[in-house]
Design an enzyme around this catalytic site. Structure first.
Site, PDB file in Angstrom:
ATOM      1  N   ASP A 149      37.740  18.464  -2.003  1.00  0.00           N
ATOM      2  CA  ASP A 149      36.794  17.526  -1.374  1.00  0.00           C
ATOM      3  C   ASP A 149      35.528  18.251  -0.906  1.00  0.00           C
ATOM      4  O   ASP A 149      35.572  19.425  -0.555  1.00  0.00           O
ATOM      5  CB  ASP A 149      37.491  16.843  -0.184  1.00  0.00           C
ATOM      6  CG  ASP A 149      36.727  15.609   0.276  1.00  0.00           C
ATOM      7  OD1 ASP A 149      35.949  15.043  -0.527  1.00  0.00           O
ATOM      8  OD2 ASP A 149      36.904  15.205   1.445  1.00  0.00           O
ATOM      9  N   TRP A 208      28.087  18.950  -0.392  1.00  0.00           N
ATOM     10  CA  TRP A 208      27.528  20.231  -0.840  1.00  0.00           C
ATOM     11  C   TRP A 208      26.181  19.990  -1.528  1.00  0.00           C
ATOM     12  O   TRP A 208      25.200  20.681  -1.267  1.00  0.00           O
ATOM     13  CB  TRP A 208      28.511  20.911  -1.789  1.00  0.00           C
ATOM     14  CG  TRP A 208      28.086  22.251  -2.288  1.00  0.00           C
ATOM     15  CD1 TRP A 208      28.343  23.468  -1.718  1.00  0.00           C
ATOM     16  CD2 TRP A 208      27.322  22.532  -3.486  1.00  0.00           C
ATOM     17  NE1 TRP A 208      27.797  24.475  -2.473  1.00  0.00           N
ATOM     18  CE2 TRP A 208      27.163  23.925  -3.564  1.00  0.00           C
ATOM     19  CE3 TRP A 208      26.759  21.721  -4.487  1.00  0.00           C
ATOM     20  CZ2 TRP A 208      26.472  24.544  -4.603  1.00  0.00           C
ATOM     21  CZ3 TRP A 208      26.068  22.344  -5.523  1.00  0.00           C
ATOM     22  CH2 TRP A 208      25.933  23.735  -5.576  1.00  0.00           C
ATOM     23  N   HIS A 237      29.518  17.801  -8.131  1.00  0.00           N
ATOM     24  CA  HIS A 237      30.747  17.745  -8.946  1.00  0.00           C
ATOM     25  C   HIS A 237      30.699  18.825 -10.030  1.00  0.00           C
ATOM     26  O   HIS A 237      31.704  19.464 -10.323  1.00  0.00           O
ATOM     27  CB  HIS A 237      30.922  16.364  -9.574  1.00  0.00           C
ATOM     28  CG  HIS A 237      31.073  15.264  -8.552  1.00  0.00           C
ATOM     29  ND1 HIS A 237      31.969  15.343  -7.515  1.00  0.00           N
ATOM     30  CD2 HIS A 237      30.434  14.066  -8.403  1.00  0.00           C
ATOM     31  CE1 HIS A 237      31.882  14.237  -6.771  1.00  0.00           C
ATOM     32  NE2 HIS A 237      30.960  13.462  -7.292  1.00  0.00           N
ATOM     33  N   SER A 243      40.741   9.986  -7.492  1.00  0.00           N
ATOM     34  CA  SER A 243      41.804   9.171  -6.890  1.00  0.00           C
ATOM     35  C   SER A 243      41.709   7.733  -7.374  1.00  0.00           C
ATOM     36  O   SER A 243      40.659   7.293  -7.864  1.00  0.00           O
ATOM     37  CB  SER A 243      41.699   9.194  -5.361  1.00  0.00           C
ATOM     38  OG  SER A 243      40.657   8.344  -4.925  1.00  0.00           O
ATOM     39  N   SER A 244      42.796   6.971  -7.195  1.00  0.00           N
ATOM     40  CA  SER A 244      42.754   5.556  -7.597  1.00  0.00           C
ATOM     41  C   SER A 244      41.697   4.796  -6.784  1.00  0.00           C
ATOM     42  O   SER A 244      41.203   3.769  -7.229  1.00  0.00           O
ATOM     43  CB  SER A 244      44.125   4.883  -7.479  1.00  0.00           C
ATOM     44  OG  SER A 244      45.005   5.580  -6.667  1.00  0.00           O
ATOM     45  N   GLU A 245      41.343   5.316  -5.619  1.00  0.00           N
ATOM     46  CA  GLU A 245      40.332   4.658  -4.788  1.00  0.00           C
ATOM     47  C   GLU A 245      38.903   5.069  -5.157  1.00  0.00           C
ATOM     48  O   GLU A 245      37.937   4.409  -4.777  1.00  0.00           O
ATOM     49  CB  GLU A 245      40.567   4.971  -3.302  1.00  0.00           C
ATOM     50  CG  GLU A 245      41.784   4.265  -2.704  1.00  0.00           C
ATOM     51  CD  GLU A 245      43.114   4.851  -3.158  1.00  0.00           C
ATOM     52  OE1 GLU A 245      43.168   6.059  -3.451  1.00  0.00           O
ATOM     53  OE2 GLU A 245      44.095   4.080  -3.258  1.00  0.00           O
ATOM     54  N   TRP A 272      37.412   4.692  -7.808  1.00  0.00           N
ATOM     55  CA  TRP A 272      36.740   3.648  -8.611  1.00  0.00           C
ATOM     56  C   TRP A 272      35.777   2.852  -7.747  1.00  0.00           C
ATOM     57  O   TRP A 272      34.855   2.216  -8.261  1.00  0.00           O
ATOM     58  CB  TRP A 272      37.760   2.674  -9.207  1.00  0.00           C
ATOM     59  CG  TRP A 272      38.662   3.267 -10.233  1.00  0.00           C
ATOM     60  CD1 TRP A 272      39.983   3.578 -10.063  1.00  0.00           C
ATOM     61  CD2 TRP A 272      38.353   3.614 -11.593  1.00  0.00           C
ATOM     62  NE1 TRP A 272      40.502   4.108 -11.222  1.00  0.00           N
ATOM     63  CE2 TRP A 272      39.523   4.130 -12.183  1.00  0.00           C
ATOM     64  CE3 TRP A 272      37.189   3.536 -12.369  1.00  0.00           C
ATOM     65  CZ2 TRP A 272      39.572   4.569 -13.508  1.00  0.00           C
ATOM     66  CZ3 TRP A 272      37.244   3.979 -13.690  1.00  0.00           C
ATOM     67  CH2 TRP A 272      38.416   4.489 -14.244  1.00  0.00           C
ATOM     68  N   LEU A 331      51.568  29.244 -16.361  1.00  0.00           N
ATOM     69  CA  LEU A 331      51.192  28.425 -15.203  1.00  0.00           C
ATOM     70  C   LEU A 331      51.137  26.974 -15.663  1.00  0.00           C
ATOM     71  O   LEU A 331      50.619  26.689 -16.742  1.00  0.00           O
ATOM     72  CB  LEU A 331      49.793  28.855 -14.706  1.00  0.00           C
ATOM     73  CG  LEU A 331      49.130  27.960 -13.653  1.00  0.00           C
ATOM     74  CD1 LEU A 331      49.754  28.201 -12.271  1.00  0.00           C
ATOM     75  CD2 LEU A 331      47.624  28.226 -13.572  1.00  0.00           C
ATOM     76  N   ARG A 353      43.340  21.314   1.629  1.00  0.00           N
ATOM     77  CA  ARG A 353      42.245  20.353   1.519  1.00  0.00           C
ATOM     78  C   ARG A 353      40.968  21.016   1.987  1.00  0.00           C
ATOM     79  O   ARG A 353      40.881  21.491   3.126  1.00  0.00           O
ATOM     80  CB  ARG A 353      42.485  19.091   2.347  1.00  0.00           C
ATOM     81  CG  ARG A 353      41.310  18.105   2.161  1.00  0.00           C
ATOM     82  CD  ARG A 353      41.546  16.734   2.757  1.00  0.00           C
ATOM     83  NE  ARG A 353      40.433  15.853   2.375  1.00  0.00           N
ATOM     84  CZ  ARG A 353      40.534  14.564   2.107  1.00  0.00           C
ATOM     85  NH1 ARG A 353      41.699  13.982   2.174  1.00  0.00           N
ATOM     86  NH2 ARG A 353      39.475  13.857   1.771  1.00  0.00           N
ATOM     87  N   SER A 371      44.538  11.132   1.843  1.00  0.00           N
ATOM     88  CA  SER A 371      43.779  10.274   0.926  1.00  0.00           C
ATOM     89  C   SER A 371      44.566   9.859  -0.314  1.00  0.00           C
ATOM     90  O   SER A 371      44.059   9.927  -1.449  1.00  0.00           O
ATOM     91  CB  SER A 371      42.463  10.961   0.516  1.00  0.00           C
ATOM     92  OG  SER A 371      41.679  11.242   1.641  1.00  0.00           O
ATOM     93  N   GLU A 425      53.706  22.505   3.338  1.00  0.00           N
ATOM     94  CA  GLU A 425      52.831  23.013   4.399  1.00  0.00           C
ATOM     95  C   GLU A 425      51.405  22.554   4.086  1.00  0.00           C
ATOM     96  O   GLU A 425      51.013  22.461   2.919  1.00  0.00           O
ATOM     97  CB  GLU A 425      52.877  24.546   4.443  1.00  0.00           C
ATOM     98  CG  GLU A 425      54.253  25.106   4.760  1.00  0.00           C
ATOM     99  CD  GLU A 425      54.740  24.720   6.157  1.00  0.00           C
ATOM    100  OE1 GLU A 425      53.903  24.619   7.077  1.00  0.00           O
ATOM    101  OE2 GLU A 425      55.954  24.500   6.324  1.00  0.00           O
TER     102      GLU A 425
HETATM  103  C1  IPE Z   1      39.982  12.633  -2.061  1.00  0.00           C
HETATM  104  O1  IPE Z   1      38.680  12.734  -1.633  1.00  0.00           O
HETATM  105  C2  IPE Z   1      40.035  12.467  -3.553  1.00  0.00           C
HETATM  106  C3  IPE Z   1      39.707  13.647  -4.336  1.00  0.00           C
HETATM  107  C4  IPE Z   1      39.413  14.833  -3.881  1.00  0.00           C
HETATM  108  C5  IPE Z   1      39.765  13.472  -5.759  1.00  0.00           C
HETATM  109  P1  IPE Z   1      37.863  11.452  -1.129  1.00  0.00           P
HETATM  110  O2  IPE Z   1      36.522  11.941  -0.769  1.00  0.00           O
HETATM  111  O3  IPE Z   1      37.937  10.363  -2.133  1.00  0.00           O
HETATM  112  O4  IPE Z   1      38.705  11.032   0.161  1.00  0.00           O
HETATM  113  P2  IPE Z   1      38.254  10.177   1.416  1.00  0.00           P
HETATM  114  O5  IPE Z   1      37.542   8.966   0.905  1.00  0.00           O
HETATM  115  O6  IPE Z   1      37.352  11.035   2.236  1.00  0.00           O
HETATM  116  O7  IPE Z   1      39.524   9.873   2.152  1.00  0.00           O
HETATM  117  C1  IPE Z   2      35.461  15.320  -3.974  1.00  0.00           C
HETATM  118  O1  IPE Z   2      34.169  15.377  -3.499  1.00  0.00           O
HETATM  119  C2  IPE Z   2      35.499  14.980  -5.438  1.00  0.00           C
HETATM  120  C3  IPE Z   2      35.916  13.604  -5.712  1.00  0.00           C
HETATM  121  C4  IPE Z   2      36.391  12.754  -4.860  1.00  0.00           C
HETATM  122  C5  IPE Z   2      35.775  13.164  -7.078  1.00  0.00           C
HETATM  123  P1  IPE Z   2      33.454  14.105  -2.877  1.00  0.00           P
HETATM  124  O2  IPE Z   2      32.663  13.431  -3.948  1.00  0.00           O
HETATM  125  O3  IPE Z   2      34.419  13.234  -2.164  1.00  0.00           O
HETATM  126  O4  IPE Z   2      32.476  14.804  -1.856  1.00  0.00           O
HETATM  127  P2  IPE Z   2      32.138  14.325  -0.400  1.00  0.00           P
HETATM  128  O5  IPE Z   2      33.442  14.166   0.342  1.00  0.00           O
HETATM  129  O6  IPE Z   2      31.405  13.020  -0.522  1.00  0.00           O
HETATM  130  O7  IPE Z   2      31.296  15.422   0.152  1.00  0.00           O
HETATM  131 MG    MG Z   3      35.092  13.168  -0.240  1.00  0.00          MG
END
Ligand code: IPE
Ligand code: IPE
Ligand code: MG
Length: 246
Positions: free
Chosen positions: A25, A30, A42, A70-72, A74, A136, A193, A201, A212
């Protein structure tokens, strides 16, 4: 590109996790702090992925599981979603030869049904190419949700019940786990994380019941060996009791 593995790490280390899962995340933040578009965050994150894979090879981990989408996710703006999927396709196609060369078994976990037929076939071919590799196991979680994972397991079990193969009274944790992603691998020992949030998430749920957890404020594109090592050092000091007294 190559995974420049570092012989100096190849010493026996006690208390190493066998399976590490990472919530990558902080890419967007960044990029924003540098006045760049989120998608460039990304892209920068891909370099950190290579570093994490190299570190996992150097430290002889059995498995590394990376949360890529993640599924969210989208629910983000269309251009970000399509940018992420394009990047995933590009990275899959460009890295697969190297993953194979380094004896890495690639698995994609998550619901790949919404993806184009072409991408689904690329995924299957990449998994097939690397299926016999054993240095791996690299799991990339794409369109993955921990709740989806439990639901897809329960559906398979319901079908067995419907067919009369399974008595509902015999359903237990082992049977549900049999269909949960990565059941065949070493259990997830450590979840890292990046990005400063202290939550899961909807990443692995069933699998991390006794994992852990290690949280760091480092944004994913800044992830490096030192951060990974800090997480391993922290893990080495944990007393895992699994409900027992010692
Ligand atoms: C979790 O990060 C999903 C991935 C790293 C792929 P998110 O940025 O989507 O999580 P939330 O929205 O902060 O919980
Ligand atoms: C995690 O980085 C990558 C994905 C969820 C795809 P974010 O895109 O969530 O980056 P922040 O959390 O908005 O900084
Ligand atoms: Mg994020």
């Amino acid at each position: 590109m190559s995974y420049q593995t570092n012989e100096k790490y190849k010493t026996e280390q006690s208390n190493l996790p066998r399976h590490v899962a990472i919530i990558m995340d902080g890419n967007g933040r960044w990029a924003e702090t540098q006045g760049k578009l989120r998608i460039l965050g990304h892209k920068a994150g891909v370099k950190a992925v290579r570093k994490a894979i190299t570190f996992a090879l150097d430290h002889n981990l059995d498995a590394l599981t990376l949360y890529a989408f993640s599924s969210e996710n989208w629910n983000r703006p269309k251009y970000e979603v399509s940018g992420l999927i394009k990047l995933f396709i590009y990275v899959l196609n460009t890295e697969i030869k190297n993953l194979h060369k380094y004896n890495i078994k690639l698995r994609i976990i998550g619901d790949i049904n919404p993806f184009s037929a072409q991408l689904q076939s690329n995924i299957r071919n990449s998994e097939k190419l690397t299926s016999k590799n054993n240095r791996l196991t690299l799991n990339i979680a794409v369109n993955y949700g921990g709740r989806w994972d439990i639901v897809q397991s329960v559906k398979k079990i319901a079908i067995q019940v419907q067919k009369g193969i399974l008595n509902p009274l015999d359903i237990n944790e082992d049977i549900i786990y049999q269909y949960i992603c990565m059941h065949e691998l070493a259990p997830v020992d450590l979840v890292i994380r990046t990005g400063g949030e202290h939550r899961i998430s909807n990443f692995l749920l069933w699998q991390i019941a006794y994992a852990e957890l290690f949280f760091t404020d480092i944004l994913w594109p800044d992830f490096n060996d030192a951060v990974f090592q800090r997480a391993l050092n922290s893990f080495a000091q944990r007393k895992r009791r699994f409900g027992k007294i010692i």
